[in-house]
Design a protein around this motif. Sequence first.
Motif, PDB file in Angstrom:
ATOM      1  N   GLY A 100      -3.207  -0.068  -3.125  1.00 12.79           N
ATOM      2  CA  GLY A 100      -3.669   1.314  -3.192  1.00 12.79           C
ATOM      3  C   GLY A 100      -3.207   2.131  -2.007  1.00 12.79           C
ATOM      4  O   GLY A 100      -2.196   1.825  -1.371  1.00 12.79           O
ATOM      5  N   GLN A 101      -3.952   3.166  -1.706  1.00 20.03           N
ATOM      6  CA  GLN A 101      -3.606   4.074  -0.620  1.00 20.03           C
ATOM      7  C   GLN A 101      -3.493   3.328   0.709  1.00 20.03           C
ATOM      8  O   GLN A 101      -4.335   2.483   1.039  1.00 20.03           O
ATOM      9  N   THR A 131      -5.910   8.655  -9.535  1.00 21.07           N
ATOM     10  CA  THR A 131      -4.739   8.065 -10.175  1.00 21.07           C
ATOM     11  C   THR A 131      -5.018   7.765 -11.648  1.00 21.07           C
ATOM     12  O   THR A 131      -4.489   6.815 -12.225  1.00 21.07           O
ATOM     13  N   GLY A 185      -7.624  -0.102  -6.146  1.00 17.08           N
ATOM     14  CA  GLY A 185      -7.630   1.351  -6.066  1.00 17.08           C
ATOM     15  C   GLY A 185      -6.514   1.971  -6.873  1.00 17.08           C
ATOM     16  O   GLY A 185      -6.326   1.674  -8.060  1.00 17.08           O
ATOM     17  N   ALA A 186      -5.750   2.835  -6.224  1.00 19.48           N
ATOM     18  CA  ALA A 186      -4.639   3.496  -6.901  1.00 19.48           C
ATOM     19  C   ALA A 186      -3.614   2.490  -7.402  1.00 19.48           C
ATOM     20  O   ALA A 186      -2.940   2.727  -8.412  1.00 19.48           O
ATOM     21  N   SER A 230       0.843  -1.194   0.000  1.00 22.57           N
ATOM     22  CA  SER A 230       0.000   0.000   0.000  1.00 22.57           C
ATOM     23  C   SER A 230       0.879   1.244   0.000  1.00 22.57           C
ATOM     24  O   SER A 230       2.025   1.241   0.449  1.00 22.57           O
ATOM     25  N   TYR A 245      -0.453  11.312  -6.777  1.00 22.12           N
ATOM     26  CA  TYR A 245      -1.036  10.412  -7.765  1.00 22.12           C
ATOM     27  C   TYR A 245      -1.046  11.001  -9.171  1.00 22.12           C
ATOM     28  O   TYR A 245      -0.677  10.320 -10.136  1.00 22.12           O
TER      29      TYR A 245
END
Length: 264
Positions: A65-66, A147, A114-115, A28, A90
């Motif tokens: 992700g984050q 992102t 996610g990102a 992460s 991002y």
Amino acid sequence: MTNDDVLRQSDADGVRTLILNRPNAYNSLTVELKERLLAALRDAGDNPDVKAIVLTGAGKAFCAGQDLKEHVGLLQAGDEAPLRTVAEHYNPIVLAIAELPKPVIAAVNGPAAGAGAALAYASDLRIAATSANFLMAFANVGLGPDTGASWTLQRLIGYGRAAELMLLARPVEAEEALRIGLVGEVVADEDLAGRAQAVAAKLAAGPTVAYAKIKSTLRAAAEGTLAEALAVEDEAQGALGATADHAEAVEAFVAKRKPRFTGS
């Protein structure tokens, strides 16, 4: 670099491999890792010895992700840094990948969320391990995509599927990702690193100036009209026609041998 670094890198055959290295946290993205990744991408772009980049994760995940623990902790402490991370981290990371004059391969070795998934979408090529999966779970935490995912994902799989994956936060396993065009290839987990390196090494030995123009023309075509795309293609072909690599390719064709590209 040591194994304690949040981002590890290695070079071989013109390929720079960047490894997100927080395996106990599913790689992460903390502020430190985002800053290191951005700096590493820019350095790879500026380094003439680097011809292609592989992005992957350590351990069993690509990137979750984050880092929500850091995110929540900073907000609870009254620090507004998490609210600036899209603009400060991002967005620049995605632009760095898109604008690198070199191909970027995402070797997705496990879950990408996610990102983290968006980093794979932003890459030029995606090779997934059988254990890989992709998840757009922004809606589950009351957020929208970031992102670059709103731009990249629908261009890979179409608006309808992109909306479905984002609104329903539905995970996509590797084989489905291949079927819908989200990734270009799926290989066994144990073969992923070697396959990604082989593809990257092939690219690194190719006409890298042309690859840079291919990336820029594709990006221009995605953003502009047909007439604008034609103009960009015209400019690119004019420039590439004067390169040593094109001359070498022509000579090799006449001589019936493989061309030896130098990236110039």
